[in-house]
Design a protein around this motif. Structure first.
Motif, mmCIF file in Angstrom:
data_model
loop_
_atom_site.group_PDB
_atom_site.id
_atom_site.type_symbol
_atom_site.label_atom_id
_atom_site.label_comp_id
_atom_site.label_asym_id
_atom_site.label_seq_id
_atom_site.Cartn_x
_atom_site.Cartn_y
_atom_site.Cartn_z
ATOM 1 N N ILE A 58 0.843 -1.191 0.000
ATOM 2 C CA ILE A 58 0.000 0.000 0.000
ATOM 3 C C ILE A 58 0.883 1.247 0.000
ATOM 4 O O ILE A 58 1.815 1.338 0.792
ATOM 5 C CB ILE A 58 -0.900 -0.018 1.251
ATOM 6 N N PRO A 59 0.615 2.224 -0.866
ATOM 7 C CA PRO A 59 1.436 3.443 -0.860
ATOM 8 C C PRO A 59 1.331 4.157 0.481
ATOM 9 O O PRO A 59 0.279 4.140 1.123
ATOM 10 C CB PRO A 59 0.816 4.309 -1.965
ATOM 11 N N LYS A 60 2.439 4.779 0.873
ATOM 12 C CA LYS A 60 2.511 5.408 2.184
ATOM 13 C C LYS A 60 1.423 6.459 2.421
ATOM 14 O O LYS A 60 0.792 6.443 3.480
ATOM 15 C CB LYS A 60 3.910 6.022 2.368
ATOM 16 N N PRO A 61 1.153 7.368 1.469
ATOM 17 C CA PRO A 61 0.092 8.360 1.736
ATOM 18 C C PRO A 61 -1.259 7.702 1.989
ATOM 19 O O PRO A 61 -2.017 8.141 2.863
ATOM 20 C CB PRO A 61 0.053 9.198 0.452
ATOM 21 N N LEU B 86 -1.709 4.637 3.212
ATOM 22 C CA LEU B 86 -1.621 3.990 4.522
ATOM 23 C C LEU B 86 -1.830 5.000 5.648
ATOM 24 O O LEU B 86 -2.511 4.713 6.644
ATOM 25 C CB LEU B 86 -0.263 3.302 4.661
ATOM 26 N N GLU B 87 -1.270 6.192 5.482
ATOM 27 C CA GLU B 87 -1.400 7.191 6.546
ATOM 28 C C GLU B 87 -2.823 7.745 6.643
ATOM 29 O O GLU B 87 -3.184 8.318 7.667
ATOM 30 C CB GLU B 87 -0.372 8.304 6.348
ATOM 31 N N ARG B 88 -3.595 7.563 5.585
ATOM 32 C CA ARG B 88 -5.005 7.963 5.667
ATOM 33 C C ARG B 88 -5.878 6.870 6.291
ATOM 34 O O ARG B 88 -6.992 7.143 6.740
ATOM 35 C CB ARG B 88 -5.546 8.319 4.274
ATOM 36 N N PRO C 38 -5.883 5.203 9.156
ATOM 37 C CA PRO C 38 -6.416 5.444 10.507
ATOM 38 C C PRO C 38 -7.541 6.481 10.510
ATOM 39 O O PRO C 38 -8.447 6.401 11.341
ATOM 40 C CB PRO C 38 -5.193 5.960 11.281
ATOM 41 N N LEU D 299 -4.496 -2.562 9.222
ATOM 42 C CA LEU D 299 -3.747 -1.735 10.170
ATOM 43 C C LEU D 299 -3.119 -2.566 11.290
ATOM 44 O O LEU D 299 -2.466 -2.019 12.182
ATOM 45 C CB LEU D 299 -4.653 -0.642 10.759
ATOM 46 N N HIS E 299 0.818 -1.557 11.184
ATOM 47 C CA HIS E 299 0.754 -2.143 9.837
ATOM 48 C C HIS E 299 2.152 -2.488 9.333
ATOM 49 O O HIS E 299 2.402 -3.572 8.835
ATOM 50 C CB HIS E 299 0.070 -1.195 8.861
ATOM 51 N N ASP F 109 7.666 2.582 -1.565
ATOM 52 C CA ASP F 109 7.678 3.984 -2.024
ATOM 53 C C ASP F 109 7.501 4.951 -0.876
ATOM 54 O O ASP F 109 6.963 4.606 0.146
ATOM 55 C CB ASP F 109 6.557 4.210 -3.024
#
Lengths: 211, 211
Positions: free
Chosen positions: A5-8, A10-12, A14, A77, B202, B211
């Protein structure tokens, strides 16, 4: 399922998790990408793209099933698993995080605090023992602890991070207002408590936006 | 300049601020929208849209002037002004936030702590006095303090928020893991320390994205 999963995105996740919990608390069984987008501040196209990484497809005219979406978010998560961690720095922030009730629902178990202050070593904070920082390597290795939470003063942060990484942690969660380095393969998350303040400062000075 | 900045944009501005500071620390005089976007996790179109709210235009083939961009971000985020605040709850988290050195660069001055524990009242934490919670209304009114930081236990959060709002604060920064309500016109920011944990969980379970 693809877990790259792309980091941005993943950070969304939660934020989606919190939004879905809140809609479910209101009794909602389904939710649209537009509603989710409004809640977390991205457009509905981005919502559909983000959630496609979870294999959670919305149905046109219905939206996403909230129960299924919540279950997928919790799995991705890692919230369905127990995690262990140590906290390095038994000052105010370290003590606060060790006792923070919000962590419980994420399955985090803090096994030990570390400090170099001999007046703290050997005591307990609640039921968490405080060890001498010189015991850090041994305890992380023996208990195979994957996460170190850093709350020491800024000037000591890099040194204790190096000790934790050498002992084998996979991830560092840094609350010290210091810029630290980790080797490739080690996960680093910097928590800057001042980010929230910056947003509030703007609102206080200029007033709240209408949307 | 139009100050009705959309909320999602505003919440990204502290991330731009940190990114620009970091590029400047490396000696960069200009930065492209692509580089900024990579740093904060949005595409370059979104970067140009966000920064247009600041009246900061990039030049094709050059990008954004880092000094000018930093100055605009600091102005819009209200970082060039001093703010005062009170912290309600003199437990570990309240004490940690009162002493948090990262706040200083945002011009935040914490004038007082409040608690209902009589063994704490009348003492000082560093140079910050701890008052009885019953003094909250009087002190907020007299000093016209715009911001209350909430670190009491979850079950007490709504009650102290109501007191602070009644006394005239403009903004509430809530660290209690509780869902609280404020009247229209009052700014509320909920700080969920567990969001960072969810992302780390995660990574620990599934490994870090490439990335």
């Amino acid at each position: 399922m693809n877990m790259r999963i792309p980091k941005p995105t993943l950070e969304r996740l939660p934020l989606y998790h919190r939004a879905v919990e809140s809609f479910m608390a209101k009794g909602r069984e389904a939710i649209s990408s537009q509603e989710l987008g409004r809640e977390i501040g991205v457009d509905d196209y981005q919502v559909r793209k983000d959630l496609s990484w979870l294999g959670a497809g919305g149905r046109p005219g219905y939206g996403y099933d909230t129960s299924y979406l919540l279950a997928r978010l919790e799995e991705v998560l890692g919230l369905t698993r127990e995690h262990t961690a140590v906290v390095i720095g038994a000052g105010h922030l370290g003590s606060a995080l060790s006792q923070y009730s919000g962590f419980r629902r994420y399955g985090l178990q803090i096994l030990a605090l570390f400090d170099r202050d001999v007046t703290k070593v050997g005591k307990y904070l609640g039921d968490i023992p405080i060890f001498d920082i010189r015991e850090l390597g041994r305890i992380i290795k023996e208990q195979q602890i994957p996460l170190a939470i850093i709350t020491v003063p800024a000037r000591e942060a890099q040194r204790v991070v190096d000790l934790a990484v050498e002992a084998g942690v996979k991830a560092i969660w840094n609350f010290a207002p210091a810029s630290i380095q980790v080797p490739p393969g080690i996960i680093l998350r910097n928590e800057d408590l001042a980010v929230g303040l910056a947003t509030l400062s703007h609102y206080i000075v200029y007033g709240q936006p209408s949307d």
